[in-house]
Design an enzyme around this catalytic site. Structure first.
Site, PDB file in Angstrom:
ATOM      1  N   PRO A 107      43.940   7.867  25.141  1.00  0.00           N
ATOM      2  CA  PRO A 107      42.823   7.290  24.386  1.00  0.00           C
ATOM      3  C   PRO A 107      42.741   7.856  22.979  1.00  0.00           C
ATOM      4  O   PRO A 107      43.171   8.981  22.733  1.00  0.00           O
ATOM      5  CB  PRO A 107      41.594   7.705  25.213  1.00  0.00           C
ATOM      6  N   ASP A 108      42.224   7.041  22.055  1.00  0.00           N
ATOM      7  CA  ASP A 108      41.974   7.598  20.720  1.00  0.00           C
ATOM      8  C   ASP A 108      40.690   8.423  20.789  1.00  0.00           C
ATOM      9  O   ASP A 108      40.109   8.597  21.849  1.00  0.00           O
ATOM     10  CB  ASP A 108      41.895   6.488  19.657  1.00  0.00           C
ATOM     11  N   PHE A 109      40.235   8.917  19.664  1.00  0.00           N
ATOM     12  CA  PHE A 109      39.086   9.827  19.678  1.00  0.00           C
ATOM     13  C   PHE A 109      37.751   9.129  19.456  1.00  0.00           C
ATOM     14  O   PHE A 109      36.769   9.474  20.095  1.00  0.00           O
ATOM     15  CB  PHE A 109      39.264  10.918  18.608  1.00  0.00           C
ATOM     16  N   ARG A 110      37.723   8.152  18.562  1.00  0.00           N
ATOM     17  CA  ARG A 110      36.426   7.699  18.076  1.00  0.00           C
ATOM     18  C   ARG A 110      36.017   6.272  18.453  1.00  0.00           C
ATOM     19  O   ARG A 110      34.965   5.826  18.032  1.00  0.00           O
ATOM     20  CB  ARG A 110      36.393   7.848  16.545  1.00  0.00           C
TER      21      ARG A 110
ATOM     22  N   ASN B 243      48.287  13.387  15.422  1.00  0.00           N
ATOM     23  CA  ASN B 243      48.306  13.444  16.882  1.00  0.00           C
ATOM     24  C   ASN B 243      48.755  14.807  17.410  1.00  0.00           C
ATOM     25  O   ASN B 243      49.624  15.459  16.824  1.00  0.00           O
ATOM     26  CB  ASN B 243      49.208  12.342  17.435  1.00  0.00           C
TER      27      ASN B 243
ATOM     28  N   ASP C 284      49.800  15.022  20.692  1.00  0.00           N
ATOM     29  CA  ASP C 284      50.478  14.691  21.957  1.00  0.00           C
ATOM     30  C   ASP C 284      51.982  14.958  21.968  1.00  0.00           C
ATOM     31  O   ASP C 284      52.630  14.813  23.008  1.00  0.00           O
ATOM     32  CB  ASP C 284      50.219  13.230  22.332  1.00  0.00           C
TER      33      ASP C 284
ATOM     34  N   HIS D 252      47.312  18.371  12.522  1.00  0.00           N
ATOM     35  CA  HIS D 252      46.273  18.972  13.357  1.00  0.00           C
ATOM     36  C   HIS D 252      46.868  19.777  14.505  1.00  0.00           C
ATOM     37  O   HIS D 252      46.201  20.017  15.512  1.00  0.00           O
ATOM     38  CB  HIS D 252      45.334  17.879  13.888  1.00  0.00           C
TER      39      HIS D 252
ATOM     40  N   SER E 227      42.065   5.842  11.458  1.00  0.00           N
ATOM     41  CA  SER E 227      40.854   5.397  10.767  1.00  0.00           C
ATOM     42  C   SER E 227      40.714   6.071   9.411  1.00  0.00           C
ATOM     43  O   SER E 227      39.811   5.754   8.644  1.00  0.00           O
ATOM     44  CB  SER E 227      39.616   5.711  11.617  1.00  0.00           C
TER      45      SER E 227
ATOM     46  N   ASN F  74      47.058  -1.471  11.184  1.00  0.00           N
ATOM     47  CA  ASN F  74      45.859  -0.951  11.844  1.00  0.00           C
ATOM     48  C   ASN F  74      45.006  -2.101  12.347  1.00  0.00           C
ATOM     49  O   ASN F  74      45.240  -3.264  11.997  1.00  0.00           O
ATOM     50  CB  ASN F  74      45.061  -0.097  10.846  1.00  0.00           C
TER      51      ASN F  74
ATOM     52  N   CYS G 226      50.073  -1.831  16.492  1.00  0.00           N
ATOM     53  CA  CYS G 226      51.188  -1.099  15.889  1.00  0.00           C
ATOM     54  C   CYS G 226      52.533  -1.430  16.543  1.00  0.00           C
ATOM     55  O   CYS G 226      53.547  -1.613  15.861  1.00  0.00           O
ATOM     56  CB  CYS G 226      50.942   0.411  15.979  1.00  0.00           C
TER      57      CYS G 226
END
Length: 347
Positions: free
Chosen positions: A34-37, A108, A110, A127, A201, A224, A246
């Site tokens: 899943p994405d974050f937001r 990411n 991951d 990150h 985003s 996007n 994507c």
């Protein structure tokens, strides 16, 4: 859209041309991560079960120091080895194989770029990621496979100082890797380059500034679900906007570039590698469990032998006391208790 894709393919086909990627969670959602937001499906929207004071606390270094369990509950679900790279990840790898990849700046954690085969010097994990781990107290390094094994038994702790061990993911309250700043100084001013921004985003800084800072002569592409960041605030006439999934865009570009056979081969190889590694991990864990069971059994035998000797000694003492006419009450009780313990240790 076809004309836009043809323009991108045309730039990539030019001799000496390179591409820099700026990617976010959107290139991994098709992998099952899943994405974050996203309001309903995003990671932050589904953390109620962890009883956090606020969703972002799961990645807050001060909260981690007090309560690492929340992060490790989530980490167990996201840990590398459970997910196969997406078509877009393999598109980045193909650009590398063709000598076109200058750099991939990723938000990411991951490690799917690495799993797809993108080399370390081509990746900037802005990150951080699960690729490496360190103790937050003494900074001792721990291999990721060791961290994974320790996670099976609880919160990983440093063998040196007993502090908490954390993957090198950049938490709120921590600085970005020096590699991020060092390489950006080299990459930002590249001319006649292609910049592809995908699945992000552009809401987290300083990463969000990168597409804005890149050389004005560089053609920018946004792939996007919606316009964002600099493509909204400071658009350029040469920008190419593709509001689409994507993987679908990557697949079309691969077709235009004539890389379809190589893409299929990479995907097949990736699946086979994951199946092999999963089998090896399962076998390793099975062997580890067997060794632990054997160790427990050995301890049980040792305990039984020790108790047996104690029982024999007590019996002998009780018999000797009986011959001398002494009271046997306490000795009899000791013998019964030891005999009971001995019975429990039988294997």
């Amino acid at each position: 859209m076809d004309k836009k894709l043809e323009k991108i393919a045309e730039v990539l086909k030019k001799e000496g041309s390179t591409v820099t990627f700026f990617v976010g969670a959107g290139i991994s959602t098709n992998c099952g991560i899943p994405d974050f937001r996203s309001p309903k499906t995003g990671l932050y929207a589904n953390l109620q079960r962890l009883n956090l004071p606020y969703p972002e606390a799961v990645f807050d270094i001060e909260y981690f120091k007090k309560s690492p369990k929340a992060f490790y509950t989530l980490a167990d679900e996201l840990f590398p080895g459970k997910f196969l790279p997406s078509i877009f990840h393999y598109f980045i790898k193909l650009c590398q194989d063709k000598g076109k990849l200058r750099r991939c700046y990723s938000q990411n954690i991951d490690t799917l770029e690495r799993i797809a085969g993108v080399e370390d010097d081509k990746i900037v994990e802005a990150h951080g990621s699960f690729a490496n781990s360190h103790c937050i107290t003494c900074k001792a390094e721990m291999e990721t496979k060791v961290l994974r094994k320790l996670m099976k038994t609880g919160i990983p702790k440093c063998p040196v100082c007993k502090g908490y061990v954390k993957p090198d993911i950049v938490f709120f309250g921590e600085g970005l890797p020096s590699k991020f700043f060092d390489l950006w100084d080299e990459d930002c001013d590249t001319e006649k380059n292609l910049a592809i921004v995908a699945g992000t985003s552009l809401a987290v800084f300083p990463f969000a500034n990168l597409p804005h800072e890149i050389n004005k002569n560089c053609k920018r592409v946004l792939i996007n679900r919606e316009k964002c960041g600099t493509f909204l605030d400071s658009p350029r006439k040469t920008d190419i906007i593709l509001l689409e999934d994507c993987d679908k865009i990557a697949e079309k570009l691969v077709d235009l570039l004539g890389w379809k056979t190589e893409l299929d081969a990479l995907i097949a190889k990736g699946k086979k590698k994951m199946e092999t590694e999963k089998k090896l991990v399962e076998e390793s864990e099975s062997e580890s469990e067997s060794e632990e069971e054997e160790a427990d059994k050995h301890k049980g035998v040792e305990k039984a032998e020790k108790l047996s000797k104690e029982v024999a000694a007590k019996v002998a003492k009780a018999e000797e006391g009986s011959k001398e006419g002494s009271t046997r009450g306490k000795e009899d009780k000791d013998v019964v208790d030891l005999a009971s313990d001995l019975e429990k240790t039988k294997i």
